[in-house]
Motif scaffolding. Structure first.
Motif, short mmCIF file in Angstrom:
data_model
loop_
_atom_site.label_atom_id
_atom_site.label_comp_id
_atom_site.label_asym_id
_atom_site.label_seq_id
_atom_site.Cartn_x
_atom_site.Cartn_y
_atom_site.Cartn_z
N LEU A 20 0.82 -1.22 0.00
CA LEU A 20 0.00 0.00 0.00
C LEU A 20 0.86 1.27 0.00
O LEU A 20 0.49 2.27 -0.62
CB LEU A 20 -0.94 0.01 1.21
CG LEU A 20 -2.14 -0.94 1.16
CD1 LEU A 20 -2.83 -0.99 2.51
CD2 LEU A 20 -3.11 -0.52 0.07
N ILE A 21 1.98 1.23 0.71
CA ILE A 21 2.84 2.43 0.79
C ILE A 21 3.95 2.40 -0.26
O ILE A 21 4.82 3.27 -0.28
CB ILE A 21 3.43 2.63 2.20
CG1 ILE A 21 4.41 1.49 2.57
CG2 ILE A 21 2.32 2.76 3.25
CD1 ILE A 21 5.20 1.75 3.85
N ASN A 22 3.93 1.37 -1.13
CA ASN A 22 4.96 1.23 -2.18
C ASN A 22 6.38 1.26 -1.61
O ASN A 22 7.26 1.94 -2.14
CB ASN A 22 4.79 2.32 -3.25
CG ASN A 22 3.49 2.19 -4.00
OD1 ASN A 22 3.13 1.11 -4.44
ND2 ASN A 22 2.76 3.29 -4.12
N ALA A 23 6.58 0.56 -0.51
CA ALA A 23 7.90 0.54 0.14
C ALA A 23 8.92 -0.15 -0.75
O ALA A 23 8.63 -1.14 -1.41
CB ALA A 23 7.80 -0.17 1.48
N LYS A 24 10.11 0.40 -0.76
CA LYS A 24 11.20 -0.17 -1.56
C LYS A 24 12.46 -0.37 -0.73
O LYS A 24 13.11 -1.39 -0.82
CB LYS A 24 11.48 0.74 -2.74
CG LYS A 24 12.50 0.19 -3.73
CD LYS A 24 12.62 1.09 -4.95
CE LYS A 24 13.68 0.56 -5.91
NZ LYS A 24 13.81 1.45 -7.09
N ASN A 25 12.77 0.63 0.09
CA ASN A 25 13.98 0.55 0.94
C ASN A 25 13.54 0.39 2.39
O ASN A 25 12.93 1.29 2.96
CB ASN A 25 14.82 1.82 0.77
CG ASN A 25 16.25 1.62 1.24
OD1 ASN A 25 16.80 0.53 1.12
ND2 ASN A 25 16.85 2.66 1.78
N THR A 26 13.80 -0.79 2.97
CA THR A 26 13.27 -1.08 4.30
C THR A 26 14.35 -1.60 5.24
O THR A 26 15.45 -1.93 4.82
CB THR A 26 12.13 -2.14 4.22
OG1 THR A 26 12.70 -3.42 3.95
CG2 THR A 26 11.12 -1.78 3.13
N MET A 27 13.99 -1.66 6.51
CA MET A 27 14.90 -2.15 7.54
C MET A 27 14.12 -3.00 8.53
O MET A 27 12.95 -2.72 8.80
CB MET A 27 15.55 -0.97 8.28
CG MET A 27 16.62 -1.36 9.30
SD MET A 27 17.11 0.04 10.39
CE MET A 27 17.62 1.28 9.21
N GLU A 28 14.77 -4.03 9.06
CA GLU A 28 14.14 -4.86 10.10
C GLU A 28 15.15 -5.10 11.21
O GLU A 28 16.26 -5.57 10.97
CB GLU A 28 13.66 -6.19 9.52
CG GLU A 28 12.95 -7.06 10.55
CD GLU A 28 12.06 -8.13 9.92
OE1 GLU A 28 11.94 -9.21 10.54
OE2 GLU A 28 11.48 -7.89 8.85
N ILE A 29 14.75 -4.75 12.43
CA ILE A 29 15.60 -4.99 13.61
C ILE A 29 14.95 -6.10 14.42
O ILE A 29 13.85 -5.94 14.95
CB ILE A 29 15.75 -3.70 14.45
CG1 ILE A 29 16.37 -2.58 13.61
CG2 ILE A 29 16.60 -3.96 15.69
CD1 ILE A 29 16.40 -1.23 14.30
N GLY A 30 15.63 -7.24 14.50
CA GLY A 30 15.07 -8.42 15.13
C GLY A 30 14.47 -9.30 14.05
O GLY A 30 13.40 -9.00 13.51
N VAL A 31 15.15 -10.38 13.69
CA VAL A 31 14.77 -11.18 12.53
C VAL A 31 14.23 -12.55 12.91
O VAL A 31 13.29 -13.05 12.32
CB VAL A 31 15.98 -11.33 11.56
CG1 VAL A 31 15.67 -12.31 10.45
CG2 VAL A 31 16.37 -9.97 10.99
#
Length: 245
Positions: free
Chosen positions: A75-86
């Motif tokens: 929905l937000i057209n995200a392209k560059n993301t980050m995840e802390i805690g995998v």
């Protein structure tokens, strides 16, 4: 007529590691069986079932939250993301499947072994090339990133599901790294429902220990003028923060 044992079995939720705060297990099961499982990508199902066998499966993102994140990112057209805690990467896979072919995820966790449990499934799904995994504490990496102005406002979406005692420390750094109009999602902000438990409630030790940190975070996010917030009772509670300034 069902015996007591059968009744207990019926009321026990079938989703391993589930954290839904819905009072009715049957209602939550209905959501999963009607909306989530029929549309769950095969790779996510495989990773969910693999993770269910792990002794720490309570740490996994719930299936309904995985579906929510996947749709939200589209929905937000995200392209560059980050995840802390995998952990084993269920939410990471939901993200990788949602973002475009040239999208990127910076993924950080202190335990590479858990990540590598799920990695073969992620590779088979054809999305491993989108992920840059860094093993170790996230705060030193974030400090380094904040120092470089080119990283400011570079991220469309950031998902945090890690050490609750550092959530506020993460927020202080992530607010610079997410773009104006971008989202930060903090997981577990209802913390097993303990945020409304009386002081003398019989809580598990780790729940009691982290509760105050979660309460502090929730108060701070509500007072932060740089973001709009929405706390959702999905999974164990997720607070979305949209950066507005």
């Amino acid at each position: 007529m069902a015996t007591n044992g059968e009744q207990k079995q019926e009321s026990r939720h079938q989703e391993v590691g589930h954290k839904s705060l819905l009072q009715s297990d049957a209602l939550y099961q209905y959501i999963l069986e009607t909306s989530v499982y029929p549309r769950e990508p095969e790779a996510m199902k495989e990773l969910r079932e693999l993770t269910a066998k792990h002794p720490w499966n309570i740490m996994t993102t719930s299936a309904d939250e995985g579906q929510f994140l996947n749709m939200l990112l589209k929905l937000i057209n995200a392209k560059n993301t980050m995840e802390i805690g995998v952990y084993t990467g269920y939410s990471l896979l939901a993200t990788a499947l949602a973002i475009p072919e040239d999208g990127k995820i910076l993924a950080m966790d202190i335990n590479r072994e858990n990540y590598e449990l799920g990695l073969p499934v992620i590779e088979k799904a054809g999305v491993a090339h989108k992920i840059e995994f860094k093993e170790g504490p996230a705060l030193p990496v974030l400090d380094q990133m904040v120092e470089d102005k080119k990283n400011h406002g570079a991220y469309d979406f950031i998902f945090v599901d890690a050490d609750k005692d550092n959530y506020l420390n993460y927020h202080k750094r992530l607010i610079d790294l997410v773009k104006v109009g971008g989202l930060i999602g903090y997981d577990n902000t209802l913390w097993n429902g303990s945020v409304v438990a009386p002081p003398d409630a019989p809580l598990r030790k780790y729940v009691r220990y982290y509760r105050d940190f979660v309460l502090e975070l929730n108060k701070a996010l509500a007072a932060d003028p740089r973001i709009e917030i929405c706390m959702l009772p999905v999974g164990d509670g997720i607070t979305l923060c949209r950066r507005v300034s």
